[in-house]
Design an enzyme around this catalytic site. Sequence first.
Site, short mmCIF file in Angstrom:
data_model
loop_
_atom_site.label_atom_id
_atom_site.label_comp_id
_atom_site.label_asym_id
_atom_site.label_seq_id
_atom_site.Cartn_x
_atom_site.Cartn_y
_atom_site.Cartn_z
N SER A 131 0.83 -1.20 0.00
CA SER A 131 0.00 0.00 0.00
C SER A 131 0.87 1.25 0.00
CB SER A 131 -0.95 -0.06 1.19
OG SER A 131 -2.11 0.68 0.92
N LYS B 256 4.15 1.91 -2.37
CA LYS B 256 4.61 3.07 -3.15
C LYS B 256 6.08 3.30 -2.81
CE LYS B 256 0.18 5.42 -2.04
NZ LYS B 256 -0.81 4.71 -2.80
N GLN C 8 -8.15 6.88 -6.47
CA GLN C 8 -7.29 7.94 -5.94
C GLN C 8 -6.54 8.62 -7.09
OE1 GLN C 8 -4.29 6.78 -3.01
NE2 GLN C 8 -4.72 8.73 -1.99
N GLU D 88 -3.86 14.14 1.16
CA GLU D 88 -3.89 13.09 2.19
C GLU D 88 -2.57 12.96 2.95
OE1 GLU D 88 -5.14 9.09 1.03
OE2 GLU D 88 -4.45 8.32 2.96
N TRP E 221 -10.35 2.14 -5.39
CA TRP E 221 -9.45 3.19 -4.89
C TRP E 221 -7.99 2.97 -5.32
CZ3 TRP E 221 -10.26 7.88 -3.43
CH2 TRP E 221 -9.30 8.57 -2.69
N HIS F 50 -7.29 -5.83 1.69
CA HIS F 50 -6.13 -5.04 1.30
C HIS F 50 -4.90 -5.52 2.10
CE1 HIS F 50 -3.93 -1.69 -0.21
NE2 HIS F 50 -3.97 -0.95 0.88
#
Length: 410
Positions: free
Chosen positions: A225, A229, A271, A279, A323, A359
């Site tokens: 997640s 990244k 997103q 965020e 998302w 997730h």
Amino acid sequence: YYQCQPGSNPPAPTTPVPTTTAIPTTPPPVSTTPPGPEPTPGACPAVPGSITLRANAKLPDPFTNIAGQRITTKAGWQCRRQEIFELIQRYESGVLPPKPSGLTATYSGGRLSITASEAGKSITFTATISANTGSGPLPALIGIGGASIPRPAGVAAIAFDNNDIAEQTNTGSRGRGKFYTLYGSGHSASALTAWAWGVGRVIDALEITTGHNIDTKKLAVTGCSRNGKGALTVGAFEPRIALTIPQESGSGGAGCWRISDAMKKAGIDTQTASQIITENVWFSKNFEPYVNRIPDLPFDHHLLSALIAPRALLIIEQGAIDWLGHRSNLGCQRTAKKVWDALGVPDNMGVSMSPGHDHCSFPSSQNADVNAFFDKFFKGLNSNTNFVKYDNEHGYVESQWVDWTTPTLT
Ligand code: MCU
């Protein structure tokens, strides 16, 4: 949209999902010769300090540089890679500082302690090493904030505490963490860039200490997640990482900003760049002027991934959370893979997209894909790593995004 909090994972999808199918990519070129060595410093043209941005709604051509020249050789790709790296730092991620002038380290009992100093300032941080006994030196899997993919037998674990280096609570985390203690709270580096710097120092430390039983030529990196990244950025920015495995990194990771914007425009709650900067601090302040004019960016995340080529990259994603940007992840990374094809090393990049699940809860259906990469790159075994596996197309139509062809670089 969902938040990344314990116990608040999105529910498993209720609609049945098609079985995962392996779709062959373009047939592998005959030669698997890796590209030539890095160009000597100065051998590549410098990226001009100011460049004219030209709007491009499609995914920018990896093989045409900003001067408009088409890349035809592996050496030319090395210069294009340097250019892309410079552009990403300039417009999205902020500057990655080089190895600091002072670096000392100790290793004892699973604890690697690193002291980095620059211009009279100094920080100390640690990484935790486990599963590093047995006849070695052993390959290791660096977990950005821990690892949530299965770690094969005979592979050690290195836990990297990314939040200690750069915080990621919310937008108030800007400039907070040990990286910014060393370089100043106004440094342009995003949190992801700061983590890449930190992992670089962990590798420096492994190189100058003994007793840890780790083979620094066999380092993999993962994270899920937001930390996925991070894993992608670490692999892209740090050439000593041999194998990069971002898990469910979604928009801002495996996704391309352009495709995520199109998904959002089509009514899918994905997103986007303009949302993500509200965020958290995963991207530099330098990115903010561009989030509402994404077509002006001279790159997208297929080119972030391409910084890893010819090294090994396995993208782990899933198809059921809007998302995350399933269409964006699939299209973006399938496009990235063309760079490995061009370099004659299609085996060094794979994409594995499972049907839905909670997730960051890795499904066993993807075990074989992870093992195949460790087998080939760290264990010297034969395995098929040249795949793009996905649950369904998610509406991705390549002709809408790719208006260039893939050369065979000589
Ligand atoms: C997929 O990564 C992020 C996502 O970008 C955020 O919008 C959301 O809040 O958190 C995700 C995450 O890190 O989940 C653990």
